[in-house]
Design an enzyme around this catalytic site. Structure first.
Site, PDB file in Angstrom:
ATOM      1  CG  ASP A  49      -8.921 -36.048  46.376  1.00  0.00           C
ATOM      2  OD1 ASP A  49      -9.902 -36.256  45.439  1.00  0.00           O
ATOM      3  OD2 ASP A  49      -9.270 -35.435  47.604  1.00  0.00           O
ATOM      4  CB  SER A  50     -10.461 -39.960  42.307  1.00  0.00           C
ATOM      5  OG  SER A  50      -9.638 -39.646  41.494  1.00  0.00           O
ATOM      6  CG  ASP A  88      -7.771 -33.323  43.547  1.00  0.00           C
ATOM      7  OD1 ASP A  88      -8.111 -32.149  43.406  1.00  0.00           O
ATOM      8  OD2 ASP A  88      -8.331 -34.326  43.393  1.00  0.00           O
ATOM      9  CE  LYS A 118      -9.896 -31.550  41.126  1.00  0.00           C
ATOM     10  NZ  LYS A 118     -10.645 -31.859  42.430  1.00  0.00           N
ATOM     11  CD  GLU A 120     -13.058 -32.114  47.000  1.00  0.00           C
ATOM     12  OE1 GLU A 120     -13.872 -32.259  47.950  1.00  0.00           O
ATOM     13  OE2 GLU A 120     -12.517 -33.099  46.387  1.00  0.00           O
ATOM     14  CD  GLU A 186     -17.498 -35.059  41.499  1.00  0.00           C
ATOM     15  OE1 GLU A 186     -16.553 -34.568  41.803  1.00  0.00           O
ATOM     16  OE2 GLU A 186     -17.745 -36.121  41.923  1.00  0.00           O
TER      17      GLU A 186
HETATM   18  O1  KIV Z   1     -10.234 -36.535  42.538  1.00  0.00           O
HETATM   19  C1  KIV Z   1     -10.807 -36.644  41.377  1.00  0.00           C
HETATM   20  O2  KIV Z   1     -10.442 -37.503  40.449  1.00  0.00           O
HETATM   21  C2  KIV Z   1     -11.541 -35.165  40.938  1.00  0.00           C
HETATM   22  C3  KIV Z   1     -12.126 -35.522  39.582  1.00  0.00           C
HETATM   23  C4  KIV Z   1     -13.095 -36.539  39.517  1.00  0.00           C
HETATM   24  C5  KIV Z   1     -12.736 -34.218  39.205  1.00  0.00           C
HETATM   25  O3  KIV Z   1     -11.546 -34.541  41.767  1.00  0.00           O
END
Ligand code: KIV
Length: 286
Positions: A49-50, A88, A118, A120, A186
């Site tokens: 989600d970055s 994510d 994924k 969090e 992280e």
């Molecule tokens: O959103 C993302 O890119 C991440 C990674 C940096 C682990 O969660």
């Protein structure tokens, strides 16, 4: 829209088997061309989600939607042949209840063909991980600095220093015991990441953690030097593509103004010539 089942070489069980073995190579990708570039070198490609901050200019990951993750997931999938694609789950799409998480994760899997998602969070999300894992949704956990909780943390600070270490250990253990097949650690102290890697049964994937982790992940635009606004200490910039791109754009702008671009080799004669072919696999003359 639906996608066929993912039959790629790397699978969640194969990732889990790499505990204590050759470190897992993981990078993010958000587009087809970048997915093609990283796929031969990676075990895992994360559609993180970055993407919201890196490609959409958002101030945090909180504004990222399920639709954005699905669209970027579909693009990445077209570029992968062998890596495991993980997507994510964005903020607000899974925290309410295990049922909400399952409904949205199932949609992400069906519409992108990804084999895992994924989430969090640690102890608070363990019940949801258990619910998903028992229903055919492989989950990668993410503990330590969880960017979706930036407002709770008051910034992107190192997590787990001093007496706070036990909280991160409990989170990692909870995620592992709930059935996650791997966990991202992280921005935690190096010694803590080393300790957690020794204590949990699943591979740890470090970002700002430790070389002792079972794998490493970076945001691809960060390590390629494409994303300049934010330079975390834990990012090694393996090249400076942003600088190279800016220099190329400046040369283009100068050549346009001086009428030096397009040159003779970039324009077409009235009658077709062999030299009119585009430099691509198709080789078709324009
Ligand atoms: O959103 C993302 O890119 C991440 C990674 C940096 C682990 O969660």
């Amino acid at each position: 829209m639906s996608a066929t089942q993912d039959v790629r070489a790397m699978t969640p069980p194969k990732v889990a088997e790499r505990k204590g073995g050759v470190p897992l190579v993981c990078l993010t990708a958000y587009t087809t061309p970048v997915a093609r570039l990283v796929d031969p070198h990676c075990d895992v490609v994360l559609v993180g989600d970055s993407v919201g901050m890196v490609l959409h200019g958002l101030p945090s990951t909180l504004g990222v939607t399920l639709e954005m993750m699905i669209m970027h997931g579909q693009a990445v999938r077209r570029g992968l042949e062998q890596s495991l694609m993980i997507i994510d789950m964005p903020f607000g799409s899974y925290e309410e209840s295990p049922e909400q998480a399952f409904r949205n994760a199932a949609r992400v899997m069906a519409e992108t063909g990804c084999a895992a998602v994924k989430l969090e969070g640690g102890e608070t999300i363990a019940e949801t991980i258990r619910f998903l894992a028992a229903r055919g949704v492989p989950v990668m956990g993410h503990v330590g600095l969880t960017p979706q909780a930036v407002n709770t943390f008051g910034g992107y600070r190192v997590q787990g220093r001093g007496s706070d270490a036990e909280r991160i250990v409990s989170d990692a253990l909870a995620v592992s015991e709930a059935g996650a097949f791997a966990v991202v650690l992280e921005k935690v102290p190096e010694a803590l990441a080393r300790r957690i890697t020794g204590e949990v049964a699943i591979p740890t994937i470090g970002i700002g953690a430790s070389a002792a982790c079972d794998g490493q992940i970076l945001v691809v635009d960060d390590m390629l030097g494409l994303f300049g606004d934010f330079r975390p200490k834990f990012v090694k910039r393996y090249t400076e593509l942003g600088e190279a791109a800016a220099a190329a754009v400046a040369v283009y702008a100068r050549e346009v103004k001086e009428r030096r671009f397009p040159a003779a080799e970039h324009v077409f004669a009235d009658a077709p010539k062999p030299a009119d072919a585009d430099a691509s696999n198709s080789g078709q003359a324009a």
